[in-house]
Every structure is written in structure tokens, then in C-alpha cells.
Design a protein around this motif. Structure first.
Motif, PDB file in Angstrom:
ATOM      1  N   SER A 270      -8.665   3.526   1.315  1.00  0.00           N
ATOM      2  CA  SER A 270      -9.769   3.019   1.273  1.00  0.00           C
ATOM      3  C   SER A 270      -9.880   1.716   2.350  1.00  0.00           C
ATOM      4  O   SER A 270     -10.959   1.702   2.802  1.00  0.00           O
ATOM      5  CB  SER A 270      -9.658   2.192  -0.141  1.00  0.00           C
ATOM      6  N   VAL A 271      -8.696   1.680   3.089  1.00  0.00           N
ATOM      7  CA  VAL A 271      -9.039   0.705   4.125  1.00  0.00           C
ATOM      8  C   VAL A 271      -9.214   1.363   5.450  1.00  0.00           C
ATOM      9  O   VAL A 271     -10.168   1.054   6.084  1.00  0.00           O
ATOM     10  CB  VAL A 271      -7.451   0.139   4.310  1.00  0.00           C
TER      11      VAL A 271
ATOM     12  N   SER B 261     -13.618  -0.730   8.995  1.00  0.00           N
ATOM     13  CA  SER B 261     -13.369  -2.068   9.601  1.00  0.00           C
ATOM     14  C   SER B 261     -13.140  -1.653  11.285  1.00  0.00           C
ATOM     15  O   SER B 261     -13.142  -2.770  11.834  1.00  0.00           O
ATOM     16  CB  SER B 261     -12.104  -2.913   8.695  1.00  0.00           C
ATOM     17  N   VAL B 262     -12.701  -0.546  11.547  1.00  0.00           N
ATOM     18  CA  VAL B 262     -12.271  -0.258  12.809  1.00  0.00           C
ATOM     19  C   VAL B 262     -13.610   0.842  13.204  1.00  0.00           C
ATOM     20  O   VAL B 262     -13.926   1.745  12.554  1.00  0.00           O
ATOM     21  CB  VAL B 262     -11.105   0.366  13.059  1.00  0.00           C
TER      22      VAL B 262
ATOM     23  N   TRP C  80       0.934  -1.311  -0.026  1.00  0.00           N
ATOM     24  CA  TRP C  80      -0.024   0.075   0.193  1.00  0.00           C
ATOM     25  C   TRP C  80       0.843   1.296  -0.077  1.00  0.00           C
ATOM     26  O   TRP C  80       2.199   1.234   0.511  1.00  0.00           O
ATOM     27  CB  TRP C  80      -0.758   0.125   1.257  1.00  0.00           C
ATOM     28  N   ASP C  81       0.443   2.262  -0.357  1.00  0.00           N
ATOM     29  CA  ASP C  81       0.896   3.672  -0.416  1.00  0.00           C
ATOM     30  C   ASP C  81      -0.135   4.559   0.472  1.00  0.00           C
ATOM     31  O   ASP C  81      -1.185   4.285   0.980  1.00  0.00           O
ATOM     32  CB  ASP C  81       1.322   4.083  -1.711  1.00  0.00           C
ATOM     33  N   ALA C  82       0.202   5.990   0.702  1.00  0.00           N
ATOM     34  CA  ALA C  82      -0.543   6.701   1.445  1.00  0.00           C
ATOM     35  C   ALA C  82      -2.030   6.746   0.896  1.00  0.00           C
ATOM     36  O   ALA C  82      -2.996   6.960   1.531  1.00  0.00           O
ATOM     37  CB  ALA C  82       0.257   8.046   1.645  1.00  0.00           C
ATOM     38  N   GLU C  83      -1.907   7.046  -0.395  1.00  0.00           N
ATOM     39  CA  GLU C  83      -3.273   7.010  -1.121  1.00  0.00           C
ATOM     40  C   GLU C  83      -4.327   5.728  -1.100  1.00  0.00           C
ATOM     41  O   GLU C  83      -5.440   6.019  -0.702  1.00  0.00           O
ATOM     42  CB  GLU C  83      -3.241   7.874  -2.610  1.00  0.00           C
ATOM     43  N   SER C  84      -3.662   4.893  -1.337  1.00  0.00           N
ATOM     44  CA  SER C  84      -4.220   3.590  -1.553  1.00  0.00           C
ATOM     45  C   SER C  84      -4.922   3.072   0.009  1.00  0.00           C
ATOM     46  O   SER C  84      -5.861   2.489   0.080  1.00  0.00           O
ATOM     47  CB  SER C  84      -3.760   2.432  -2.395  1.00  0.00           C
TER      48      SER C  84
END
Length: 113
Positions: A48-49, A54-55, A41-45
């Protein structure tokens, strides 16, 4: 070290995760993560998480065994266990001091049993 730990815990806070601007303020522009899934992952991607819900207040991340080490002036390595929704993950983060404050430069999660 305290500032890095505080930043790490803020990134696990559901209110912070719901705000892309607040998450990005804690991530270094060169941030990378190798997730527990093996995905990079990078900062932008990663937004989405973090904003995916999810938290939440009903399902917070429980942190244990947080420890840290100063690797060099302005560089801190943190390790800890995180438990969320039945998953236990060993986490490792590198934080570095920038002109705008402490920001996470690298993060890795490894599933544990």
C-alpha cells in the motif's frame, strides 16, 4: 554486495514501486519493516505504501552515503540516507540470498534532522 545494493535501489524506483509483482519479487516472504513512523510492516502490507505514489519521477528518492557489509555468506547489511519530499531518513536493510536471488529480509527507517 552489488546485487543487494541494486535491489535496494530498484525498490526506490517509482516504476518498480508501481508494480506489486516487482516489489514482491524483491522482498523475502518473511520480510518485515519498522518504518520511520514506528509502524511494523510485512511484505503484503508494504504494497500500500510502495504503490501509493509517494515516490514518483517528479519526486524521486535521493540516496547518499550508501554502504554495506557482508555479515555472513548470503547476508548483506546496507545503510544509507534517503531524502524524499523534505524528509531525510537513515535507512538500514538486511538482504539475504535465496533460491530466487537476493531479497530484502528486514528494513528500518529512522527520521533524522
Amino acid at each position: 554486495m552489488r546485487a543487494a545494493i541494486d535491489g535496494e535501489l530498484r525498490l526506490l524506483d517509482p516504476e518498480v514501486r508501481a508494480s506489486p509483482a516487482r516489489v514482491l519479487a524483491l522482498l523475502d516472504p518473511e520480510f518485515t519493516e519498522i518504518g520511520a513512523s514506528g509502524r511494523r510492516w510485512d511484505a503484503e502490507s508494504i504494497l500500500s505504501v510502495t504503490s501509493g505514489g509517494s515516490v514518483s519521477a517528479e519526486s524521486p528518492v535521493e540516496v547518499s552515503e550508501m554502504s554495506g557489509a557482508v555479515l555472513a555468506p548470503g547476508v548483506v547489511h546496507l545503510t544509507y540516507f534517503a531524502e524524499n519530499q523534505g524528509r531525510r531518513t537513515w535507512r538500514s536493510s538486511l538482504w539475504r540470498l535465496t533460491e530466487t536471488g537476493w531479497r530484502m529480509y528486514f528494513h528500518q527507517g529512522t527520521l533524522t534532522s
